[in-house]
Design an enzyme around this catalytic site. Structure first.
Site, PDB file in Angstrom:
ATOM      1  N   GLN A  52      -8.117  12.921  -0.996  1.00 36.48           N
ATOM      2  CA  GLN A  52      -8.709  11.910  -0.106  1.00 36.48           C
ATOM      3  C   GLN A  52      -9.919  12.447   0.659  1.00 36.48           C
ATOM      4  O   GLN A  52     -10.618  11.679   1.317  1.00 36.48           O
ATOM      5  CB  GLN A  52      -7.662  11.391   0.885  1.00 36.48           C
ATOM      6  CG  GLN A  52      -6.532  10.628   0.211  1.00 36.48           C
ATOM      7  CD  GLN A  52      -5.567  10.091   1.235  1.00 36.48           C
ATOM      8  OE1 GLN A  52      -4.655  10.788   1.659  1.00 36.48           O
ATOM      9  NE2 GLN A  52      -5.776   8.853   1.669  1.00 36.48           N
ATOM     10  N   HIS A 139       4.543   9.337  -0.252  1.00 36.72           N
ATOM     11  CA  HIS A 139       3.202   8.743  -0.405  1.00 36.72           C
ATOM     12  C   HIS A 139       2.143   9.839  -0.614  1.00 36.72           C
ATOM     13  O   HIS A 139       1.304   9.740  -1.511  1.00 36.72           O
ATOM     14  CB  HIS A 139       2.908   7.916   0.850  1.00 36.72           C
ATOM     15  CG  HIS A 139       1.536   7.316   0.929  1.00 36.72           C
ATOM     16  ND1 HIS A 139       1.323   5.957   1.005  1.00 36.72           N
ATOM     17  CD2 HIS A 139       0.295   7.882   0.972  1.00 36.72           C
ATOM     18  CE1 HIS A 139       0.011   5.725   1.064  1.00 36.72           C
ATOM     19  NE2 HIS A 139      -0.631   6.881   1.056  1.00 36.72           N
TER      20      HIS A 139
HETATM   21 ZN    ZN Z   1      -2.602   7.504   1.022  1.00 38.82          ZN
END
Ligand code: ZN
Length: 182
Positions: A52, A139
């Site tokens: 990310q 997650h």
């Molecule tokens: Zn995420």
């Protein structure tokens, strides 16, 4: 310096890659963990995975405790492995810093045991049951295998969620901003 611009947004292809194991805790790994924690706190996220921020390595940071407080309790997990994921399945409306503007209901096991190395190179075991931490561990580890929350949706729902996310980004939604759940 923490920045929203540092966070990779859907549909960036880096969110779909399998990430590499970290062989050694180098100064670069430490700096990456610091940068990820700064970005996570800036966006009020409870977790962030290395892809990310565009780094395709198996590193995640998590802090499920500080929301709305100054009590920071960060975990840095290097090469995290799910040892067990069991217990009753639970629905949870998840958000993701790479998907501004949407939340997605995902069904996951309620109990999880994870092992990971920390920045000292020690292997630690994390166990969570029926709480945000249990969701967050699963997650974030998914991200390291190129899997995101929208992958739990059927094709039609997924297309709709991605369109909604794209629109939110166009309208200036920042990482951490979540729209109303449908
Ligand atoms: Zn995420």
């Amino acid at each position: 310096m923490a920045s929203f611009d540092d966070i990779v947004l859907s549909p960036d292809p880096r969110l779909k890659q399998r990430c590499a194991e970290i062989e050694e805790v180098t100064p670069e790994v430490r700096a990456l963990a610091e940068r990820m924690l700064d970005d996570m706190y800036l966006a009020y996220g409870c977790g962030l995975a290395a892809p990310q921020v565009g780094e395709l390595v198996r590193l995640v940071v998590i802090d499920c405790d500080y929301a709305g407080t100054d009590n920071r309790n960060p975990y840095v997990l290097i090469n995290p492995r799910i040892i067990a994921a069991d217990g009753e399945e639970r629905d949870f409306a998840e958000g993701c810093l790479s998907f501004p503007g949407i939340s997605v209901t995902v069904t996951r096991p309620s109990h999880v045991i994870v092992e990971a190395e920390d920045l000292e190179g020690d292997t630690l075991r994390y166990e969570a049951s029926d709480n945000l931490m249990a969701v967050c561990l699963q997650h974030e580890i998914d991200h390291l295998d190129g899997k995101t929350m929208v992958d739990y949706l059927g094709p039609i729902e997924r297309a709709r969620a991605l369109a909604e996310c794209r629109k939110a980004i166009e309208e200036g939604a920042l990482p951490g901003e979540v729209g109303d759940e449908e």
